[in-house]
Design an enzyme around this catalytic site. Structure first.
Site, mmCIF file in Angstrom:
data_model
loop_
_atom_site.group_PDB
_atom_site.id
_atom_site.type_symbol
_atom_site.label_atom_id
_atom_site.label_comp_id
_atom_site.label_asym_id
_atom_site.label_seq_id
_atom_site.Cartn_x
_atom_site.Cartn_y
_atom_site.Cartn_z
ATOM 1 N N GLY A 12 0.834 -1.193 0.000
ATOM 2 C CA GLY A 12 0.000 0.000 0.000
ATOM 3 C C GLY A 12 0.862 1.234 0.000
ATOM 4 O O GLY A 12 2.084 1.146 -0.085
ATOM 5 N N ASP A 25 -10.434 7.266 3.074
ATOM 6 C CA ASP A 25 -9.882 6.554 1.922
ATOM 7 C C ASP A 25 -10.708 5.291 1.670
ATOM 8 O O ASP A 25 -10.169 4.201 1.512
ATOM 9 C CB ASP A 25 -8.412 6.229 2.146
ATOM 10 N N SER A 48 1.433 2.993 2.414
ATOM 11 C CA SER A 48 2.197 3.126 3.647
ATOM 12 C C SER A 48 3.101 1.943 3.950
ATOM 13 O O SER A 48 3.985 2.061 4.784
ATOM 14 C CB SER A 48 1.242 3.357 4.813
ATOM 15 N N GLY A 49 2.917 0.820 3.304
ATOM 16 C CA GLY A 49 3.819 -0.279 3.607
ATOM 17 C C GLY A 49 3.433 -1.585 2.950
ATOM 18 O O GLY A 49 2.481 -1.660 2.193
ATOM 19 N N VAL A 90 2.372 -5.686 3.181
ATOM 20 C CA VAL A 90 1.620 -6.565 4.063
ATOM 21 C C VAL A 90 2.063 -8.001 3.833
ATOM 22 O O VAL A 90 2.162 -8.467 2.695
ATOM 23 C CB VAL A 90 0.108 -6.436 3.802
#
Ligand SMILES: *[C@@H]1O[C@H](CO)[C@@H](O)[C@H](O)[C@H]1NC(C)=O
Ligand SMILES: *[C@@H]1O[C@H](CO)[C@@H](O)[C@H](O)[C@H]1NC(C)=O
Ligand SMILES: *[C@@H]1O[C@H](CO)[C@@H](O)[C@H](O)[C@H]1NC(C)=O
Length: 976
Positions: free
Chosen positions: A690, A805, A692-693, A695
């Site tokens: 994503g 979001d 942000s990071g 998974v």
């Protein structure tokens, strides 16, 4: 006495002269009919008691003895109950009340219309069941009850009709089964029961006795099982339509014995196996449609040898070649074979012998060249070849094909120069040639493409410069030509493209400056000129482009300073990295968050680490900075020590209360360790990425599976996000919100451990070819689940939480396809309940889901989430991504409204959805459209949305919005 006599005389005289005296009995009955109906349009104004007979009245026909034989009140805007007085007319043989608003049931006494042969009540609001006594009118030959609200069963007594030739009752609410008794009406020529919610059942074999039947229309009747063998008895059938049911088994070979058949519709069933052989008997067959089944094997040669007008076999699993013989048909105008596994090349003579209009063979394994003659008759409108392996050139002849409107060739191996005339076809609105190997120039003849709205030629090897004439295409909404070898300057004429929303010319060899007047691109959202050889200053006027929110000028040689006016833009994305920019970064952008936007500009300075080389005077600044950092770090270490101490010895109770930010504390409770998790964070276990990071899926030694999100190691933006997410999720407990088990935040290691959702995200499932897993019921359940989760955030959390979001990729699915909302990276807690509106400094959210008002005001509240949720609904119903290139730059909501208006629900809804649920699908679509109203105030609250969905689930009709109006409300006009 005398006076009494005079009175009597006067009375008698007055009786003699009163017109009523002369009127005949039939007129009186008809005047009673008039009285019983409401006639707002005055259709019956000339039904007057001054006439001796009614024979000259509107809608009345008499025989030669002045008896009424026909009452035809078609389209007279009448309402009220069925006018039983017509049945008093002894010679009446024909009644048509078609297209009015008669809203009663049909009385049992209808049988008193003894001599009726023709009864047309179509397009009214009749309710209730069909009276069994109708069958007592033995003379009836024609019954049309289409488009009413009749419910219940078709009476068994209908089997007694002796003369009935036509029975139409399409589009009602019949909910019994298709009665076998209909098989006794051997006089029937036309039997049409389509679009009724019958309870599921088989096709009655008795219908095979209808030897005179010419039209059998049973589409969308919830039919199951095979086509009975007895149907071979339908020896006069011309039009056989069984589409949109759940019929199973192979398409039986008896089909090929129906000698007089002209049209066969079997699409959207569950037929399997191969198409039968023996088509050569069907010399009358012109139209065959078996699309959207599970057919395998090849397309029979014999079928293609017939002089077909159209052949639809799309979305099956057919393989082998397309028979060459299909090109011989002199009638063929529509050929749709997309979504199969067909191979080989297209028949070389296709289009030569017939007036071909539509050819769609996308998503197959076809190869070879595009046939020369596709447009020989000059009527080809749609040419869709995407995702095959076609090679060779676009034939010169297509450059002369002025009828073309929609051209899609994306994802093939086509090469060579594109014929100059092909660029300038006057009616084309979509030209999509992406991902091929085309070379040569964009011709200046493009100037003729007056209707062009999407021009997409990315990922080819086009060279030369962009012709000046491109600037005259006033309808152009999207121009993508990234990843080519285009050179020269960007033509200054492009600034005249008043409709242009997206301009992507990245990864080319363009040089020169950004043209003057670029601020005139009033609709431009996205400007991507990255990785070219552009130079000069970034014009100040870019800052006054009203809707620009994506700006990428990276990897060029722009110089000078960054215009401060850029601060006026509501940017979603800003990348000016790797240029020669100098001077100070404008104050609004001088934040660590924007660091990546400016890297690689040696002369650029600002309060951001990594900018400005530490040379000269900067060196001492850097030294100071290092010193300051050392102090700060020492301070932090000390503080952390104190906090840990306090935590450990004092505040054991707090641990149960929610937010837990210590290192792994809660993991031990769950029975697994930090090391175990760290070991599993390998690339092979990555299940998602994503903003942000990454998974990871982690299987623990105790067999449990968890999902671990490892945040990118970067700026303090991440720090914020981490805390936001932990804080938000730590507090929230709801069945439709992903559970955060625990978190870890030690220096570089920032991990979030969630419950694992085995079915991944809704977005992936929907758009990466697994949508077959998502049938209507599953989709509906997902919508309801997600709505409940969101409603909880908005209404039950204190303070309430705006997700910010909402999108299909943030809705995750568990093993039973239960849906949960995830990814709170940008969630914002609304502290002040009354104000309820926050201004944000940066646009967050995802393209295609952002509410229109957000792009302008940057004000966010629950209503923006509701808009995004509406888009998710539309996505589920249409199966389209919100940024589908077919929309020509429009958003999904606008596309749905326009398509619904012009072409109807069938063109909107996902073809893989079972159309048996069309009505419910329409209702859900209505809710989606309401949520995406362009005016926030018109959007319902999430709590209302949940209620509407529950009502829909309980099959409660006529969901009404708060003003009491039924929707849809397509008010997409204004904003974008
Ligand atoms: C109907 O109207 C026509 C002319 O308008 C007239 O000649 C005729 O006599 C009328 N017939 C009856 C039965 O009133
Ligand atoms: C009834 O009248 C309409 C026009 O008012 C006409 O189109 C229709 O054909 C008539 N129906 C019959 C069966 O004569
Ligand atoms: C009504 O129909 C019957 C039989 O079908 C016939 O005998 C009778 O003459 C008809 N009546 C009129 C008025 O046409």
């Amino acid at each position: 006495m005398a006076s009494a006599f005079i009175l009597l005389l006067l009375f008698t005289v007055s009786l003699c002269f009163h017109p009523n005296f002369a009127i005949n009995q039939e007129s009186l009955y008809l005047l009673r009919v008039k009285d019983s109906l409401s006639d707002p349009a005055g259709s019956l104004n000339n039904w007057s008691d001054r006439d001796a007979t009614p024979c000259n009245w509107t809608g009345i026909v008499c025989d030669n003895r002045n008896s009424v034989i026909s009452v035809n009140l078609t389209g007279a805007s009448l309402s009220g109950p069925f006018p039983m007085f017509v049945c008093r007319l002894p010679s009446l043989s024909m009644i048509s009340l078609s297209n009015n608003s008669i809203n009663s049931s049909l009385p049992v006494t209808i049988s008193s219309c003894r001599n009726l042969t023709y009864l047309d009540l179509s397009d009214n609001l009749f309710v209730g069941t069909i009276p069994y006594s109708l069958a007592d009118i033995h003379s009836l030959r024609y019954i049309n009850f289409e488009a009413n609200n009749f419910s219940g069963e078709i009476p068994e007594s209908f089997g007694n009709f002796q003369l009935l030739e036509t029975f139409k009752i399409n589009e009602n609410l019949l909910n019994g089964t298709v009665p076998a008794a209909l098989g006794r009406i051997t006089s029937l020529k036309s039997l049409e029961l389509a679009y009724n919610p019958f309870s599921p059942g088989r096709l009655p074999p008795e219908l095979g006795n209808l030897t005179n039947l010419e039209v059998l229309w049973l589409s969308h009747c919830h039919l199951e099982g095979p086509i009975p063998e007895s149907f071979v008895g339908l020896s006069r059938i011309k039009n056989l339509d069984l589409s949109g049911n759940r019929l199973t088994g192979p398409i039986p070979s008896l089909i090929c014995k129906l000698k007089s058949v002209v049209q066969i519709e079997l699409y959207a069933n569950l037929f399997t196996g191969k198409l039968p052989a023996g088509w050569s008997n069907l010399t009358e067959l012109r139209r065959f449609d078996a699309a959207m089944n599970n057919l395998t094997g090849t397309i029979p040669d014999e079928l293609c040898e017939l002089p077909l007008e159209w052949l639809n076999l799309y979305e099956n699993q057919l393989n082998g070649q397309i028979p060459e013989s299909i090109a011989k048909s002199p009638n063929l105008y529509d050929l749709r074979l997309f979504g199969n596994q067909l191979s080989g090349s297209l028949p070389s003579e296709l289009g030569k012998n017939s007036a071909l209009q539509t050819l769609d063979v996308s998503h197959n394994n076809l190869s070879g060249v595009i046939p020369e003659h596709l447009c020989q008759r000059g009527v080809l409108e749609e040419l869709v070849l995407i995702y095959n392996s076609f090679s060779g050139n676009i034939p010169e002849s297509l450059g002369k094909c002025r009828s073309l409107m929609r051209i899609r060739m994306r994802g093939n191996q086509l090469s060579g120069e594109i014929p100059a005339d092909f660029w300038g076809l006057p009616h084309v609105y979509l030209l999509d040639l992406d991902s091929n190997a085309f070379s040569g120039n964009i011709s200046n003849k493009i100037f003729g493409a007056r209707n062009l709205s999407t021009l997409s030629v990315s990922e080819n090897m086009l060279s030369g410069s962009i012709p000046r004439e491109t600037g005259s295409l006033e309808n152009l909404v999207e121009f993508s030509a990234h990843d080519n070898h285009l050179g020269g300057e960007i033509p200054s004429s492009l600034v005249h493209l008043g409709q242009l929303g997206k301009l992507d010319l990245s990864n080319n060899h363009l040089s020169g400056e950004i043209p003057r007047g670029v601020k005139d691109l009033k609709q431009l959202n996205e400007l991507n000129l990255a990785n070219n050889r552009l130079y000069g200053e970034i014009p100040d006027e870019i800052g006054s482009m009203p809707v620009l929110n994506y700006l990428d000028l990276s990897r060029n040689t722009f110089s000078g300073s960054i215009p401060r006016s850029l601060q006026n833009l509501k940017l979603n994305m800003l990348n000016l990295s790797n240029n020669q920019l100098s001077g100070e970064v404008p104050p609004l952008f001088a934040k660590e968050v924007y660091r990546d936007s400016f890297l690689g500009n040696p002369g650029l300075c600002g309060d951001i680490a990594g900018l400005c080389n530490p040379t000269g005077e900067n060196r001492s600044r850097a030294f100071l900075w290092v010193l300051r950092s050392i102090f700060v770090i020492a301070g932090i270490v000390f503080l952390v020590g104190v906090v840990c101490f306090v935590w450990k010895y004092k505040n054991a109770k707090k641990m149960n209360k929610g937010v837990i930010m210590t290192k792994w504390t809660s993991f031990h409770k769950l029975g697994f360790s930090e090391f175990e998790i760290n070991e599993c964070l390998k690339e092979a276990n990555v299940i998602g990425r994503g903003a942000s990071g990454k998974v990871y899926k982690v299987v623990l030694s105790n067999g449990e599976i968890v999902a671990v999100k490892k945040l990118w190691e970067r700026s303090d933006k991440i720090e914020d996000e981490f805390e936001i997410e932990v804080e938000t999720l730590g507090k929230v407990r709801h069945k439709n919100i992903v559970k955060l088990w625990c978190s870890c935040n030690t220096g570089s290691c920032k991990l979030l451990v969630y419950e694992y959702m085995p079915n991944g995200s809704l977005g992936d499932l929907l758009h990466i070819n697994k949508s077959k897993l998502l049938n209507w019921r599953t989709r509906f359940k997902i919508v309801l689940d997600a709505a409940e989760g969101l409603s909880y955030l908005h209404h039950d959390c204190v303070p309430s939480i705006v997700h910010r979001d909402v999108k299909s990729n943030n809705i995750l699915l568990d093993e039973n396809f239960g849906a949960k909302i995830s990814d709170f990276g940008v969630a914002k807690i609304l502290k002040t309940v009354n104000q309820g509106v926050e201004s944000m400094s940066v646009i967050v959210g995802s393209r295609g889901y952002i509410a229109p008002e957000y792009a302008y005001t940057l004000r966010v509240n629950e209503k923006s989430d509701i808009y995004s949720f509406g888009i998710v609904i539309l996505e589920l119903v249409t199966g389209r991504t919100p940024t589908d290139p077919d929309f020509g730059g429009k958003d999904l909501a606008t596309w749905v409204c326009m398509t619904l208006d012009k072409e109807g629900i069938d063109h909107v809804m996902d073809p893989s959805l079972d159309s048996e649920f069309k009505e419910q699908i329409c209702r859900l679509l209505d809710i989606g459209l309401l949520c995406t109203s362009s005016l926030p105030i018109n959007r319902p609250s999430m709590r209302t949305v949940v209620k509407m969905l529950q009502a829909l689930a309980n099959n409660m009709p006529n969901v009404v919005d708060k003003d009491g109006k039924t929707f849809p409300s397509c008010d997409q006009e204004s904003m974008v």
